[in-house]
Design a protein around this motif. Structure first.
Motif, short mmCIF file in Angstrom:
data_model
loop_
_atom_site.label_atom_id
_atom_site.label_comp_id
_atom_site.label_asym_id
_atom_site.label_seq_id
_atom_site.Cartn_x
_atom_site.Cartn_y
_atom_site.Cartn_z
N GLU A 1 0.83 -1.22 0.00
CA GLU A 1 0.00 0.00 0.00
C GLU A 1 0.86 1.27 0.00
O GLU A 1 0.37 2.35 -0.30
CB GLU A 1 -0.98 0.00 1.19
CG GLU A 1 -0.39 0.17 2.57
CD GLU A 1 0.25 -1.10 3.13
OE1 GLU A 1 0.25 -2.14 2.44
OE2 GLU A 1 0.76 -1.03 4.27
N ARG B 1 -3.72 -8.64 -3.48
CA ARG B 1 -4.71 -7.70 -2.94
C ARG B 1 -5.18 -6.76 -4.04
O ARG B 1 -4.38 -6.21 -4.79
CB ARG B 1 -4.14 -6.89 -1.76
CG ARG B 1 -3.02 -5.95 -2.12
CD ARG B 1 -2.28 -5.47 -0.89
NE ARG B 1 -3.09 -4.59 -0.05
CZ ARG B 1 -3.16 -3.29 -0.18
NH1 ARG B 1 -2.48 -2.68 -1.15
NH2 ARG B 1 -3.88 -2.55 0.64
N GLU B 2 -6.52 -6.59 -4.13
CA GLU B 2 -7.07 -5.67 -5.12
C GLU B 2 -6.83 -4.25 -4.64
O GLU B 2 -7.25 -3.87 -3.55
CB GLU B 2 -8.58 -5.93 -5.31
CG GLU B 2 -9.29 -4.96 -6.23
CD GLU B 2 -8.61 -4.82 -7.60
OE1 GLU B 2 -8.25 -5.85 -8.18
OE2 GLU B 2 -8.44 -3.68 -8.07
N ASP B 3 -6.09 -3.48 -5.43
CA ASP B 3 -5.77 -2.12 -5.04
C ASP B 3 -5.68 -1.27 -6.30
O ASP B 3 -4.81 -1.50 -7.15
CB ASP B 3 -4.41 -2.13 -4.29
CG ASP B 3 -3.98 -0.73 -3.85
OD1 ASP B 3 -4.48 0.27 -4.39
OD2 ASP B 3 -3.12 -0.65 -2.95
N GLN C 1 -4.50 1.55 -6.85
CA GLN C 1 -3.19 2.21 -7.04
C GLN C 1 -2.21 1.26 -7.74
O GLN C 1 -1.49 1.65 -8.64
CB GLN C 1 -2.59 2.62 -5.68
CG GLN C 1 -3.46 3.55 -4.86
CD GLN C 1 -3.75 4.85 -5.57
OE1 GLN C 1 -2.92 5.36 -6.31
NE2 GLN C 1 -4.94 5.37 -5.38
N LYS D 1 -13.53 -2.89 -8.69
CA LYS D 1 -13.49 -1.84 -7.65
C LYS D 1 -13.32 -0.50 -8.35
O LYS D 1 -12.21 0.04 -8.44
CB LYS D 1 -12.29 -2.13 -6.72
CG LYS D 1 -12.45 -1.54 -5.34
CD LYS D 1 -11.35 -2.08 -4.44
CE LYS D 1 -11.49 -1.60 -3.04
NZ LYS D 1 -10.46 -2.15 -2.16
N SER E 1 -3.29 7.56 4.12
CA SER E 1 -3.32 6.60 3.01
C SER E 1 -4.15 7.18 1.87
O SER E 1 -4.89 8.16 2.06
CB SER E 1 -3.90 5.27 3.48
OG SER E 1 -5.19 5.49 3.99
N THR F 1 -9.36 4.59 -1.76
CA THR F 1 -9.40 3.73 -2.94
C THR F 1 -10.62 3.99 -3.82
O THR F 1 -10.86 3.27 -4.77
CB THR F 1 -9.41 2.23 -2.52
OG1 THR F 1 -10.45 2.07 -1.57
CG2 THR F 1 -8.09 1.82 -1.93
#
Ligand SMILES: [Zn+2]
Length: 391
Positions: free
Chosen positions: A259, A292-294, A296, A325, A387, A390
């Motif tokens: 992250e 992990r779905e992210d 960024q 997402k 952070s 998202t």
């Protein structure tokens, strides 16, 4: 100055009434207050009825006799005023308390502590520092509070050396058998790591690379959880012609905290080019995204494909993200990749403005948001809590 709110005035009104009654009973302990006229109280009431809130506040504060019984009420007034930003009035109240020779030492020390908080709020850090250091000498009961405030003060003045010394002394006093103290000790170790990183970056800015390296290494000894020391060490490696070591460190950091990858991805791309590992880097992002779905990471991966001219694959990555997402950033990226056949430059520019208008960073503790990343939240002073949302 802001107008006092009704709640504060109501509190003052009641406290003055109660305090004056108590004060009469205790007057023999402080002769100066025996003659304090209740007329200030009625004057305050008149001001309040006339809607003159500032004058009412001043009259009520003056009407309340100072003695051991009303002491806490004065402390509460002062603290409320400070929280409302009326620091000058808070200082007056606490200085007035300290001028009372008949107050017990424990109450004087408490007023001392409150005055130090006022000075910090007013930005008078030198005066606050001296008060708190005196308090450490004077009062066993206020050691914890005084040390915590001094540490906050050293953070504000970016005196990382003194912040480290005091936090280390707190740590040495902690009893690991006590669960609360154990948790506080873990927190103190994390803070020590951040202080060392701040100090390392200061040394790096001053071109003292060896001292910077020593501090970043020390940061790693306090906690292994933070990627910040790795990012600093990698930068120092690059400056000292060690690109392979820098690359390895950043890959470790990316695996530790995917992250946080957006904060050092440019540095990682640059060094991967130097050591001829760009393909390997793309593979790393694919692996991280599978874990992990992210959004960024998705944007980073799409950029990787675009950089080698594979816009079709990049668009595919973004489309999958929009499906799983959706976020405005992904939508903007899709429009950019679709190009002028689908979206005109105005549409792409509009999407970019929309993304820019959203806060890039959000603090998970206090909700502070802004366009820039900070390791310490400017709002609540917590560490490593900002952070990227998202959405
Ligand atoms: Zn915050």
């Amino acid at each position: 100055m802001a107008e006092p709110n009704t709640l504060l005035l109501a509190l003052l009104f009641l406290a003055v009434a109660a305090g004056w009654v108590l004060g009469r009973g205790a007057a023999s302990r402080d002769v100066a207050d025996e003659t304090a006229p209740p007329s200030q109280y009625y004057l305050g009431l008149n001001f309040l009825l006339d809607g003159e809130q500032e004058s009412a506040l001043k009259a009520f504060s003056e009407a309340l006799a100072v003695n051991a019984e009303t002491f806490e009420t004065h402390i509460t007034f002062g603290s409320l005023l400070r929280k409302r930003g009326e620091v000058d009035n808070a200082i007056k109240i606490h200085q007035s308390l300290l001028s009372r020779s008949r107050l017990p030492d424990v109450q004087k020390n408490q007023a001392h502590l409150e005055l130090a908080k006022d000075f910090i709020a007013a930005g008078l850090l030198d005066r606050a520092e001296q008060l708190l250091k005196d308090l450490l000498e004077l009062s066993e009961d206020h050691q914890l509070d005084a040390k915590s405030l001094l540490i906050e003060l050293f953070e504000t003045s970016r005196d990382w050396d003194q912040a480290c010394q005091l936090t280390e002394s707190q740590l040495s006093e902690a009893d690991d058998g006590d669960p609360t103290q154990k948790a506080a000790a873990i927190n103190a170790r994390r803070k020590l790591s951040y202080y060392c990183c701040e100090a390392a970056e200061d040394r790096e800015s001053a071109a003292d690379l060896e001292a910077a390296r020593e501090l970043a290494q020390r940061a790693l000894t306090w906690t292994e959880e933070s990627v910040w020391p790795h990012i600093i060490l990698a930068r120092l490696d690059q400056l000292q012609d060690q690109p392979r070591r820098a690359y390895d460190r950043l890959v470790t950091a990316a695996k530790m905290s995917p992250e946080r990858l957006p904060e050092f991805v440019d540095q990682l791309i640059a060094v991967s080019e130097v050591v001829n590992c760009r393909e390997e880097l793309t593979g790393l992002v694919v692996t991280l995204l599978s874990q992990r779905e992210d959004p960024q990471l998705r944007v980073i991966l799409a950029d990787e494909y675009s950089a080698r001219g594979d816009d079709g694959r990049a668009l595919d990555i973004i489309k999958r993200g929009l499906n799983d997402k959706p976020s405005s950033r992904l939508l903007m990226q899709a429009l950019k990749l679709l190009g002028e056949e689908v979206a005109t430059p105005e549409v792409i520019e509009g999407a970019q403005k929309l993304v820019a208008r959203q806060s890039a960073y959000l603090c998970g503790v206090c909700g502070f948001h802004g366009p820039s990343f900070y390791w310490q939240c400017p709002g609540c002073k917590s560490w490593d809590t900002l952070s990227r949302p998202t959405r």
